[in-house]
Design an enzyme around this catalytic site. Structure first.
Site, PDB file in Angstrom:
ATOM      1  N   LYS A 218      -7.065 -14.047  -3.737  1.00  0.00           N
ATOM      2  CA  LYS A 218      -7.200 -12.590  -3.734  1.00  0.00           C
ATOM      3  C   LYS A 218      -6.077 -12.011  -4.586  1.00  0.00           C
ATOM      4  O   LYS A 218      -4.904 -12.167  -4.279  1.00  0.00           O
ATOM      5  CB  LYS A 218      -7.125 -12.061  -2.307  1.00  0.00           C
ATOM      6  CG  LYS A 218      -7.201 -10.535  -2.256  1.00  0.00           C
ATOM      7  CD  LYS A 218      -7.280 -10.010  -0.843  1.00  0.00           C
ATOM      8  CE  LYS A 218      -7.217  -8.500  -0.871  1.00  0.00           C
ATOM      9  NZ  LYS A 218      -7.231  -7.921   0.475  1.00  0.00           N
TER      10      LYS A 218
ATOM     11  N   ARG B 212      -9.526   1.615  -0.884  1.00  0.00           N
ATOM     12  CA  ARG B 212      -8.435   2.201  -0.104  1.00  0.00           C
ATOM     13  C   ARG B 212      -8.739   3.652   0.249  1.00  0.00           C
ATOM     14  O   ARG B 212      -8.191   4.174   1.211  1.00  0.00           O
ATOM     15  CB  ARG B 212      -7.115   2.033  -0.853  1.00  0.00           C
ATOM     16  CG  ARG B 212      -6.733   0.542  -0.938  1.00  0.00           C
ATOM     17  CD  ARG B 212      -5.490   0.272  -1.743  1.00  0.00           C
ATOM     18  NE  ARG B 212      -5.333  -1.175  -1.967  1.00  0.00           N
ATOM     19  CZ  ARG B 212      -4.459  -1.714  -2.789  1.00  0.00           C
ATOM     20  NH1 ARG B 212      -3.630  -0.936  -3.468  1.00  0.00           N
ATOM     21  NH2 ARG B 212      -4.390  -3.018  -2.944  1.00  0.00           N
TER      22      ARG B 212
ATOM     23  N   LYS C 118     -11.647 -13.002  -5.263  1.00  0.00           N
ATOM     24  CA  LYS C 118     -11.778 -11.546  -5.228  1.00  0.00           C
ATOM     25  C   LYS C 118     -10.717 -10.906  -6.108  1.00  0.00           C
ATOM     26  O   LYS C 118      -9.558 -11.289  -5.987  1.00  0.00           O
ATOM     27  CB  LYS C 118     -11.583 -11.129  -3.776  1.00  0.00           C
ATOM     28  CG  LYS C 118     -11.509  -9.664  -3.528  1.00  0.00           C
ATOM     29  CD  LYS C 118     -11.131  -9.445  -2.101  1.00  0.00           C
ATOM     30  CE  LYS C 118     -10.936  -7.969  -1.897  1.00  0.00           C
ATOM     31  NZ  LYS C 118     -10.602  -7.636  -0.551  1.00  0.00           N
TER      32      LYS C 118
HETATM   33  C1  PBG Z   1      -7.700  -5.441   2.988  1.00  0.00           C
HETATM   34  C2  PBG Z   1      -8.779  -5.498   1.994  1.00  0.00           C
HETATM   35  C3  PBG Z   1      -8.863  -4.861   0.743  1.00  0.00           C
HETATM   36  C4  PBG Z   1     -10.129  -5.148   0.244  1.00  0.00           C
HETATM   37  C5  PBG Z   1     -10.764  -5.967   1.171  1.00  0.00           C
HETATM   38  N1  PBG Z   1      -9.902  -6.189   2.235  1.00  0.00           N
HETATM   39  C6  PBG Z   1      -7.946  -3.946   0.065  1.00  0.00           C
HETATM   40  C7  PBG Z   1      -6.595  -4.357  -0.307  1.00  0.00           C
HETATM   41  O1  PBG Z   1      -6.215  -5.529  -0.246  1.00  0.00           O
HETATM   42  O2  PBG Z   1      -5.857  -3.443  -0.673  1.00  0.00           O
HETATM   43  C8  PBG Z   1     -10.705  -4.635  -1.038  1.00  0.00           C
HETATM   44  C9  PBG Z   1     -12.182  -4.578  -1.113  1.00  0.00           C
HETATM   45  C10 PBG Z   1     -12.723  -3.737  -2.207  1.00  0.00           C
HETATM   46  O3  PBG Z   1     -11.997  -3.231  -3.081  1.00  0.00           O
HETATM   47  O4  PBG Z   1     -13.953  -3.551  -2.215  1.00  0.00           O
HETATM   48  N2  PBG Z   1      -6.544  -6.094   2.683  1.00  0.00           N
END
Ligand code: PBG
Length: 308
Positions: free
Chosen positions: A178, A188, A231
């Protein structure tokens, strides 16, 4: 002669649940995506199931007043996510529910773990809280837990907590690779989870790194991950390809909020063909090697696939 397929079976649909009743909040940066209260979520999943989508990924969006420094609302057995899981499993017992496990939606500082007095995210101190959240979601009926916090060691901590409590059969879908991505911006907004200070580069990956993704994946596999996620998806097709080659586990890829927002903005302006560009974006992710694709387009794509 077609080498790659895309079917409804390959899709996972992310959903956002909020407090209240009859709430269906549109999200400005993600047209077509809504925050839903538990009652409306229970209606939404009937449609998701009717479309043949096998699984949803659930995110909780608690009220601001329920946020605190330790993200307690994230591992409260009466919190928004456990309530939503119970009601989805009642409405659609066969629809798989993946519960996202992270603290950023529940902490008042918006970081994915607890923060020390010096303002640093403390990964080790966050592990028991993340494990508790995973356990609470499993108890509520989640079919899989998906830790997205990126703290080192969390897959092992969650696996141990689940195994110790009789949930050895609940798999862990690990967000292993990630990235600290600008493409999470719209998420967010939906999840109300932007960090109040700093950024997530201390725990999420540097977009310049691909070999590190393989290292992250192998650490998570050693700790007991059942599925590996990459991701974002579209800007990281090379990473999907390499992770696919490096593991025999299923690989999922998450087409994130910014990818959805970019494409949707172009569709709304008439600049790109909606169906053509959406399908192409998903085929690319499948071609790179993802077995499953998490996408905000899932419901729309399922309808197109049924139309033929
Ligand atoms: C939580 C999380 C995030 C996403 C999924 N789980 C945001 C982040 O890490 O700031 C992003 C998913 C998306 O952008 O569709 N940590």
């Amino acid at each position: 002669m077609r080498e790659t397929s895309l079917s409804v079976d390959d899709l996972v649909y992310p959903l956002f649940v909020v407090e209240g009743e009859g709430v269906r909040n549109p999200v400005a940066s993600m047209p077509g995506v809504f925050q839903l209260s538990v009652d409306l979520l229970a209606e939404e999943v009937l449609e998701v199931q009717a479309l043949g989508i096998p699984a949803v990924l659930l995110f909780g969006v608690p009220d601001d007043k329920d946020k605190d420094a330790e993200g307690r609302a994230g591992y409260d057995s009466d919190g928004i996510v456990p309530r939503a899981i119970r009601s989805i499993k009642e409405a659609t017992p066969d629809l798989l529910v993946w519960a996202d496990v992270c603290l950023c939606e529940y902490t008042d500082h918006g970081h994915c773990g607890v923060v020390t007095e010096a303002g640093e995210v403390d990964g080790d101190a966050s592990l028991p809280l993340l494990a508790r959240a995973a356990l609470v979601y499993a108890e509520a009926g989640a079919d899989a837990v998906a830790p997205s916090d990126m703290m080192d060691g969390r897959v092992g901590a969650i696996r141990a907590a689940l195994d110790d409590s009789g949930f050895g059969d609940v798999p862990i879908v690990s967000y292993a690779a990630k990235y600290a991505s600008a493409f999470y911006g719209p998420f967010r907004d939906v999840a109300n989870s932007a960090p109040a200070f700093g950024d997530r580069r201390g725990y999420q990956m540097d977009p310049a790194n691909a070999r590190e993704a393989l290292r992250e994946a192998s650490l998570d596999i050693d700790e007991g991950a059942d599925m590996i996620m990459v991701k974002p998806a579209g800007p990281y097709l090379d990473v999907i390809y390499q992770v696919r080659a490096a593991t025999t586990l299923p690989v999922a890829a998450y087409q994130v909020s910014g990818e959805y927002a970019m494409l949707t903005a172009a569709f709304q302006n008439g600049w790109l063909d909606e169906r053509g560009a959406t399908m192409e974006s998903l085929f690319a992710i499948r071609r790179a090697g993802a077995d499953l694709v998490l996408s905000y387009f899932a419901a729309k794509v399922a309808r197109w696939l049924h139309e033929g």
